[in-house]
Design an enzyme around this catalytic site. Structure first.
Site, mmCIF file in Angstrom:
data_model
loop_
_atom_site.group_PDB
_atom_site.id
_atom_site.type_symbol
_atom_site.label_atom_id
_atom_site.label_comp_id
_atom_site.label_asym_id
_atom_site.label_seq_id
_atom_site.Cartn_x
_atom_site.Cartn_y
_atom_site.Cartn_z
ATOM 1 N N GLU A 1 49.231 30.809 42.622
ATOM 2 C CA GLU A 1 49.750 31.348 41.373
ATOM 3 C C GLU A 1 48.920 32.577 41.005
ATOM 4 O OE1 GLU A 1 50.071 29.891 36.733
ATOM 5 O OE2 GLU A 1 49.860 28.352 38.250
ATOM 6 N N ASP B 1 46.648 31.105 26.448
ATOM 7 C CA ASP B 1 45.466 30.981 27.288
ATOM 8 C C ASP B 1 44.175 30.866 26.496
ATOM 9 O OD1 ASP B 1 46.270 31.073 30.113
ATOM 10 O OD2 ASP B 1 47.177 32.981 29.540
#
Lengths: 266, 432
Positions: free
Chosen positions: A56, A67
């Protein structure tokens, strides 16, 4: 390239099938493109790619609201070094020349809109990207994105969370073509103390009622032990912040990847 | 008159104003947004909720704020009558409290013990901390480290009120980053936390809910116009726009009128050093459509999709996007959006202070600038309403610094202090 193929979907599903045949959950490491620098990223990515079932790659984004601090800082550093959206796709294209491991791009939706959804899909497909993970795009917000991805042979992955109701799990699971991504905790990305399992078993039970694709688990997996917990119930294990921390601290990301890959054994 | 919250034709069932708005957020938040929307839809029709909100708005905030005929400003402009909607009279000094009290009441009603807020200059943070103190809720405010330094007094004020102020160092360390951080906290603690968003931005239902809570401004204007001018609808309404909550509050009750009845609605965007310089916060004039904080809107972002840090003299307008309902108004022509620069706002700040004895928030000064200019082009029987969204006490130190800088430049060009402190174009005759 006008794809009538299912190239990305098929390559991803084949990777899951291979891991399963070897008695493992698929190992899916994450790295922010352009981290720790534009020059060093290919080397770091190669370390992970050679051990990964699927890799990824994150597009660095100025406002990554899903995040935690680790990926935020990595994104800032990568952006400061000149890696933005188009450069990320270029970097994947370079990796493709030496590695055949499936690669998915993790991106917030705004970079896709800025490039133009169709052009983005075309660039990604031409670079050899296999799929997209879209953390801030619930599938019902823009159905055109998934349709365009399909047109260019790219798989799409959306996310479910422990807060997701059965109705949402159904909607999200049915929209995924690559794999379904279950967030293990209520929160943002990053390593944590304690079990990575949390509410995962209940969530996966629900997900498997609707998902026609493999189900992976991420957020908070940081080592072989936490990977092993998740591997018991999931088809794949995503590990991100731990690798960024390792690179930041000058530790051996390859050795960490070996350990986590071993931990993915069923 | 008892309080009721008006129904507006938009957003649609998907939370969209045309194509704008929506819910571009991590899936974790979707159930919480559904829960919030349901709770809000019930509350807005519940007489008990409305009664308590009405009581607080009257006896605690001091509503209704007056619609004040600014005679000297009118005389200066030399055209239409200028009225100021005096949101600066509200307790805590701006329109922000209208929304904060309502959301805090909703939080308590939903059984949440803790509220979160983001703040730029500190106005929304102080209003949130005030509402939390009043209702006995725990309060955490996220504020950019840079903004904390510039607004130290508001930081202390929030702490006095019992709020915890958490510095945000990520990104540019300003309002957009504080908003990111508040959303991250909400994602992490969503089951027992309520997020008090301060503007008409964010994922649905926030843009609609904040609009509804602020629409009391425009509803009052209608009644006050009728009483003072014998008609409900002025010829033009001018308000400053960052995220756009004060502007939506005064626009929305007029915006959906048939076109022939609708007044001109004009939002003034912060043009900073000029839209052409790139150093601005004018999302309609200088941005393009994108997603920030969960909503599709006009947004300052580059061709790679990275958010471009905005610039404005005013921290309250220093936001890279503009609420989705404004985007819809802009596209459909229901409202106009015009840029006003730092220098023009500073001129208007001094003009209003000198002529009316009212020190406006530097945000509101952007609206004053354009309102005066517009009034000068209209006829005496016409009426322009300017939303004076906040008072300027918070800006006095910064304005002093800027004027001293100007004076420094002036000295080097051997100009007098007087011509520097009162800008020539807006120099009122009466003071000349």
């Amino acid at each position: 390239m006008t794809a009538t193929t299912n190239r990305g979907v098929e390559r991803l599903h084949a990777a899951f099938a291979r891991a399963k045949a070897e008695g493992r959950a698929a190992f899916i490491p994450f790295m922010t493109a352009g981290y720790p620098s534009y020059a060093k990223f290919p080397e770091v990515a190669a370390e992970l790619l050679s051990r990964a079932d699927i890799m990824e790659v994150g597009i660095p984004y100025s406002d990554p609201l899903g995040d935690g601090p680790t990926i935020q800082r990595a994104s800032e550093q990568a952006l400061a070094g000149g890696t933005s959206t188009r450069v990320t796709i270029e970097l994947v294209k370079q990796l493709r020349q030496t590695h055949d491991t499936p690669i998915v791009i993790m991106t917030y939706v705004n970079p896709i809109y800025a490039v133009g959804p169709e052009q983005f899909m075309q660039l990604a497909a031409d670079a050899g990207v296999d799929g997209l993970i879209l953390p801030d795009l619930p599938p019902d917000q823009d159905i055109e994105i998934a349709a365009l991805a399909a047109k260019y042979g790219l798989a799409v992955t959306f996310l479910i969370a422990p807060t997701s109701t059965p109705e949402r799990v159904k909607l999200v699971a049915e929209a995924c073509t690559g794999f379904l991504y279950a967030v293990s905790v209520i929160g943002i990305t990053g390593t944590r103390e304690g079990s990575a399992l949390g509410e995962v078993p209940r969530m996966l039970e629900l997900a498997r009622q609707y998902a026609r694709v493999p189900v992976v688990v991420g957020f908070g997996v940081k080592d072989a032990q936490t990977a092993a917990q998740v591997a018991q119930v999931a088809d794949g294990v995503v590990v991100g912040s731990a690798f960024i921390n390792a690179v930041r601290d000058g530790q051996d990301a390859g050795a960490l990847a070996d350990g986590i890959r071993a931990g993915c054994k069923k | 008159m008892s309080l009721s919250i008006p129904d507006f034709p938009l957003p649609d069932a998907r939370g969209r104003f045309g194509r704008y708005g929506g819910r571009y957020v991590p899936e974790t938040l979707i159930p919480a947004l559904d829960e919030l929307e349901q709770a809000y839809q019930v509350a807005k029709k519940d007489p008990e909720f409305l009664k308590e909100l009405d009581y607080l708005l009257r006896d605690y905030v001091g509503r209704p704020s007056t619609l004040y005929l600014a005679e000297r400003l009118t005389q200066h402009a030399g055209g239409a009558k200028i009225y100021l909607k005096r949101e600066d009279q509200n307790f805590t000094g701006a329109h922000k409290i209208n929304n904060c009290l309502a959301q805090a009441l909703l939080a308590r009603r939903m059984g949440k013990k803790k509220v979160l807020a983001e703040t730029g200059a500190g106005q929304h943070g102080v209003a949130s901390a005030t509402a939390a103190a009043l209702l006995g809720l725990e309060c955490v405010v996220y504020m950019g480290e840079e903004d904390m330094r510039r607004q130290a007094l508001n930081v202390f004020r929030m702490r006095l009120l019992g709020a915890e102020v958490r510095p945000v160092t990520s990104g540019t360390g300003t309002l957009k980053d504080a908003t990111n951080e508040a959303i991250r906290d909400w994602v992490t603690n969503v089951r027992d936390t309520f997020y008090i968003l301060g503007s008409v931005v964010g994922p649905h239902p926030y843009p609609a809910m904040v609009r509804d809570f602020q629409s009391i401004i425009g509803v009052e204007v209608k009644a006050q116009m009728l009483e003072q001018e014998g008609r409900e609808i002025p010829d033009a309404i001018v308000a400053c726009v960052g995220g756009g909550s004060n502007a939506i509050g005064i626009f929305a009750p007029f915006a959906y009128l048939p076109p022939e009845q609708r007044p001109r609605l004009i939002g003034t965007e912060a043009a900073g050093e000029g839209v052409e310089t790139g150093k601005h916060a004018a999302s309609v004039a200088g941005g393009r459509v994108g997603v920030l904080h969960g909503s599709l809107m006009y947004l300052m972002n580059d061709d790679e999709g990275q958010i471009v840090p905005p610039h404005s003299i005013s921290a309250g307008l220093d936001y890279p996007g503009i609420g989705p309902e404004h985007c819809y108004y802009a596209d459909s022509g229901m409202a106009e959006y015009v840029p006003v620069t730092d220098a023009q706002a500073l001129e208007a700040f001094q003009l209003l202070t000198r002529l009316e004895g009212l020190i406006p928030a530097i945000e509101s000064a952007h609206a004053v600038y354009h309102g005066v200019k517009l009034a000068g082009q209209l006829k005496p029987e016409q009426v322009v309403v300017i939303n004076l969204s906040g008072r300027g006490d918070k800006d006095v130190a910064e304005v002093m610094r800027l004027l001293e800088m100007q004076r420094g430049e002036g000295d080097s060009r051997a100009e007098s202090v007087e011509t520097q402190t009162a800008a020539p174009k807006m120099q009122p005759e009466v003071l000349a």
